[in-house]
Design an enzyme around this catalytic site. Structure first.
Site, short mmCIF file in Angstrom:
data_model
loop_
_atom_site.label_atom_id
_atom_site.label_comp_id
_atom_site.label_asym_id
_atom_site.label_seq_id
_atom_site.Cartn_x
_atom_site.Cartn_y
_atom_site.Cartn_z
N ARG A 163 8.18 1.50 -12.97
CA ARG A 163 7.66 0.15 -12.67
C ARG A 163 7.24 -0.59 -13.95
NH1 ARG A 163 9.76 1.71 -8.69
NH2 ARG A 163 9.05 1.53 -6.52
N SER A 235 5.16 -2.22 -1.91
CA SER A 235 3.98 -1.47 -2.36
C SER A 235 3.08 -2.42 -3.14
CB SER A 235 4.38 -0.33 -3.29
OG SER A 235 5.25 0.57 -2.65
N GLU A 331 0.75 -3.62 -8.23
CA GLU A 331 2.16 -3.71 -8.65
C GLU A 331 2.67 -5.13 -8.84
OE1 GLU A 331 5.65 -1.24 -6.98
OE2 GLU A 331 6.12 -3.29 -6.43
P1 FAD Z 1 9.66 -12.42 -8.10
O1 FAD Z 1 8.57 -12.03 -7.15
O2 FAD Z 1 10.31 -13.72 -7.89
O3 FAD Z 1 9.25 -12.20 -9.56
C1 FAD Z 1 8.58 -11.02 -9.95
C2 FAD Z 1 8.27 -11.11 -11.45
O4 FAD Z 1 9.49 -11.14 -12.19
C3 FAD Z 1 7.54 -12.40 -11.83
O5 FAD Z 1 6.66 -12.09 -12.89
C4 FAD Z 1 8.64 -13.32 -12.34
O6 FAD Z 1 8.19 -14.25 -13.31
C5 FAD Z 1 9.58 -12.32 -12.99
N1 FAD Z 1 10.97 -12.77 -12.92
C6 FAD Z 1 11.71 -12.98 -11.81
N2 FAD Z 1 12.96 -13.35 -12.16
C7 FAD Z 1 13.00 -13.37 -13.51
C8 FAD Z 1 14.01 -13.67 -14.46
N3 FAD Z 1 15.24 -14.02 -14.08
N4 FAD Z 1 13.70 -13.62 -15.77
C9 FAD Z 1 12.46 -13.26 -16.19
N5 FAD Z 1 11.46 -12.96 -15.32
C10 FAD Z 1 11.73 -13.01 -14.00
N6 FAD Z 1 10.39 -2.83 -5.51
C11 FAD Z 1 10.89 -1.63 -5.92
O7 FAD Z 1 10.99 -1.38 -7.13
N7 FAD Z 1 11.28 -0.69 -5.02
C12 FAD Z 1 11.22 -0.88 -3.70
O8 FAD Z 1 11.60 -0.02 -2.93
C13 FAD Z 1 10.71 -2.13 -3.22
N8 FAD Z 1 10.61 -2.38 -1.89
C14 FAD Z 1 10.10 -3.58 -1.47
C15 FAD Z 1 10.00 -3.80 -0.08
C16 FAD Z 1 9.51 -5.01 0.39
C17 FAD Z 1 9.41 -5.24 1.88
C18 FAD Z 1 9.10 -6.02 -0.52
C19 FAD Z 1 8.60 -7.35 -0.01
C20 FAD Z 1 9.19 -5.79 -1.89
C21 FAD Z 1 9.67 -4.56 -2.37
N9 FAD Z 1 9.76 -4.28 -3.75
C22 FAD Z 1 10.29 -3.08 -4.18
C23 FAD Z 1 9.28 -5.27 -4.73
C24 FAD Z 1 10.33 -6.36 -5.07
O9 FAD Z 1 11.35 -6.37 -4.12
C25 FAD Z 1 10.96 -6.14 -6.46
O10 FAD Z 1 9.96 -6.12 -7.44
C26 FAD Z 1 11.97 -7.23 -6.81
O11 FAD Z 1 12.66 -6.89 -7.99
C27 FAD Z 1 11.29 -8.61 -6.99
O12 FAD Z 1 12.32 -9.56 -7.08
P2 FAD Z 1 12.00 -11.12 -6.91
O13 FAD Z 1 13.20 -11.86 -7.33
O14 FAD Z 1 11.51 -11.36 -5.53
O15 FAD Z 1 10.83 -11.27 -7.97
N1 EPU Z 2 1.97 8.97 2.25
C1 EPU Z 2 0.75 9.03 2.89
N2 EPU Z 2 0.43 8.01 3.74
C2 EPU Z 2 1.26 6.96 3.98
C3 EPU Z 2 2.51 6.91 3.34
C4 EPU Z 2 2.85 7.94 2.46
O1 EPU Z 2 -0.02 9.96 2.69
O2 EPU Z 2 0.90 6.07 4.74
C5 EPU Z 2 2.31 10.01 1.27
C6 EPU Z 2 3.34 10.98 1.83
O3 EPU Z 2 2.92 12.28 1.51
C7 EPU Z 2 4.61 10.68 1.06
C8 EPU Z 2 4.11 10.06 -0.23
O4 EPU Z 2 2.85 9.44 0.10
O5 EPU Z 2 5.32 11.85 0.77
C9 EPU Z 2 5.06 8.99 -0.77
O6 EPU Z 2 5.32 8.02 0.22
P1 EPU Z 2 6.70 7.21 0.31
O7 EPU Z 2 7.85 8.17 0.29
O8 EPU Z 2 6.59 6.29 1.48
O9 EPU Z 2 6.78 6.40 -1.04
P2 EPU Z 2 5.69 5.59 -1.87
O10 EPU Z 2 5.30 6.41 -3.04
O11 EPU Z 2 4.60 5.06 -1.02
C10 EPU Z 2 7.46 4.55 -3.44
C11 EPU Z 2 7.72 3.20 -4.04
C12 EPU Z 2 8.48 2.35 -3.05
C13 EPU Z 2 9.82 3.02 -2.75
C14 EPU Z 2 9.54 4.40 -2.17
C15 EPU Z 2 10.81 5.21 -1.99
C16 EPU Z 2 5.93 2.75 -5.58
C17 EPU Z 2 4.68 2.01 -5.86
N3 EPU Z 2 6.46 2.58 -4.38
O12 EPU Z 2 6.60 4.36 -2.34
O13 EPU Z 2 8.73 1.08 -3.68
O14 EPU Z 2 10.59 2.27 -1.85
O15 EPU Z 2 8.71 5.15 -3.07
O16 EPU Z 2 11.29 5.62 -3.22
O17 EPU Z 2 6.44 3.45 -6.46
C18 EPU Z 2 7.76 -1.06 -4.03
O18 EPU Z 2 7.70 -0.76 -5.22
O19 EPU Z 2 7.42 -2.18 -3.60
C19 EPU Z 2 8.26 -0.07 -3.07
C20 EPU Z 2 8.29 -0.27 -1.75
#
Ligand code: FAD
Ligand code: EPU
Length: 335
Positions: A163, A235, A331
């Site tokens: 991240r 997250s 995050e």
């Molecule tokens: P924005 O929210 O529009 O921007 C985020 C940041 O990036 C801001 O600081 C912005 O200024 C900067 N930025 C955006 N575009 C540019 C650019 N072109 N050049 C320079 N800076 C820029 N993230 C994960 O890593 N793993 C996950 O599994 C994951 N699951 C998600 C699930 C849900 C339901 C949601 C809502 C979010 C999740 N995220 C996850 C977080 C998010 O999807 C990612 O961080 C994604 O890359 C953000 O993209 P965005 O275009 O919406 O960014």
């Molecule tokens: N867990 C709990 N309680 C909960 C959920 C999870 O105790 O309510 C524990 C479980 O033991 C589980 C562990 O936490 O094994 C990890 O949970 P999970 O697999 O759901 O993943 P996470 O660590 O919560 C991360 C990323 C997600 C990504 C998933 C899958 C971060 C901050 N988040 O979540 O990314 O999709 O792994 O790889 O690293 C995001 O960044 O926005 C995001 C959704």
């Protein structure tokens, strides 16, 4: 460049935070981006860059120019069995994943269903289910705001970590990504190290990229709330990285604490476990809450402000620190 004024940002951030931008421009090419930057410079205000708004918290109205990257286009070149795919910043990440999968270009399947734009993917080195962008990133192109030129950065230059990237440090607010190049392959290389993914696949050893993508999408749909119904930013907290020494102390006390060993010797703790065990899962106060299925997904149920959301998050951070001595970092980017 079409310049809008006093734009309601509720539909431009997945937390549904009510805020307005004094000026707002969608830029679809470099010339429009330069014009937008010139407009901001002339007003003496730094612009704010936005993609899909899925990792952004607005704590108030934006008094300057908000620039939304809306460049489109995907190009592919061949390098043996590899495919170098260059996608413009305004492409939708999930659509790119599905497009590459349909072409038989593999490597992105574990990263399906992540909301947001291609241009934001390197900012926090998006990751899920055992794969991070760093596994496939070739290079990034963009506008270097300090030197006023287009520059290409290698994957190494981007300093990607968990991240994390150079765009959160030395190049914070100084580099606007206009396209991202990925090195994919026509040879599938399944990545099945994430236990929750392996557990869902009936025959993991023979899983195709399509089956992996389908399975990841299904797990995500079950665990993560749809932001269109329950506004959230995925997250809300990062999984904390701590020293091996501190981790062994904590694990002695709490053997069930979910964790991962990192290559540099640090230990990554599951923030979800810490928040869950602190009793916050499913809790709700003043229109903000923690989702009942995922303890680090904060939901803005009633369209509350960024300040309300941060106030709620601060209580969780304080509790986790009091219980486990661990700091939870937020995050999303907070403005
Ligand atoms: P924005 O929210 O529009 O921007 C985020 C940041 O990036 C801001 O600081 C912005 O200024 C900067 N930025 C955006 N575009 C540019 C650019 N072109 N050049 C320079 N800076 C820029 N993230 C994960 O890593 N793993 C996950 O599994 C994951 N699951 C998600 C699930 C849900 C339901 C949601 C809502 C979010 C999740 N995220 C996850 C977080 C998010 O999807 C990612 O961080 C994604 O890359 C953000 O993209 P965005 O275009 O919406 O960014
Ligand atoms: N867990 C709990 N309680 C909960 C959920 C999870 O105790 O309510 C524990 C479980 O033991 C589980 C562990 O936490 O094994 C990890 O949970 P999970 O697999 O759901 O993943 P996470 O660590 O919560 C991360 C990323 C997600 C990504 C998933 C899958 C971060 C901050 N988040 O979540 O990314 O999709 O792994 O790889 O690293 C995001 O960044 O926005 C995001 C959704």
């Amino acid at each position: 460049m079409k310049l809008l004024q006093d734009v309601d940002l509720r539909s431009f951030n997945t937390l549904g935070i009510p805020a307005t931008a004094k000026y707002f421009a969608d830029v679809t090419n470099i010339e429009e981006l330069q014009n937008a930057l010139e407009f901001a410079r002339a007003r003496g205000q730094a612009p704010i860059i936005l993609g899909g708004g899925s990792n952004t918290v607005f704590t108030g109205d934006i008094d300057s120019l908000l620039i939304r990257l809306a460049m489109r286009g995907i190009a592919c070149s061949v390098d043996g069995n590899d495919r170098i795919v260059e996608a413009a910043a305004g492409e939708n990440w999930n659509e790119l994943v599905c497009y590459c999968l349909a072409q038989g270009w593999y490597g992105l399947e574990n990263l399906i269903s992540i909301p947001g734009s291609v241009g934001a993917a390197p900012i926090q080195n998006i990751g899920a289910y055992g794969v991070e962008l760093s596994n496939v990133l070739e290079s990034v192109s963009g506008w270097d705001c300090q030197h006023g030129v287009i520059r290409r950065l290698s994957a190494e230059d981007c300093e990607l970590g968990y991240r994390d990237s150079v765009f959160k440090h030395a190049l914070k607010d100084r580099f606007i990504i206009t396209s991202v190049s990925l090195r994919l392959s026509v040879i599938p290389k399944p990545e099945l190290s994430y236990p929750a993914l392996r557990a869902e696949l009936t025959d993991a050893e023979r899983a195709t990229p399509e089956q992996i993508a389908e399975t990841v999408a299904a797990i995500r749909a079950q665990k993560l709330p749809d932001y269109r119904r329950d506004p959230n930013a995925g997250s809300f907290f990062k999984n904390p990285l701590i020293s091996a020494e501190k981790a062994s102390d904590l694990l002695r006390q709490y053997p069930a604490l979910a964790h991962w060993q990192m290559p540099n010797g640090q230990v990554k703790l599951a923030a979800a476990w810490l928040v869950d065990q602190s009793g916050w899962k499913g809790r709700r106060a003043d229109g903000v809450g923690i989702h009942p299925n995922q303890a680090i997904v904060l939901v803005n149920y009633d369209g509350r402000s960024g300040a309300d959301i941060l106030h709620f998050a601060a209580q969780i951070q304080a509790d986790v620190f009091a219980n486990y001595g661990v700091n939870l970092e937020i995050e999303p980017r907070v403005y």
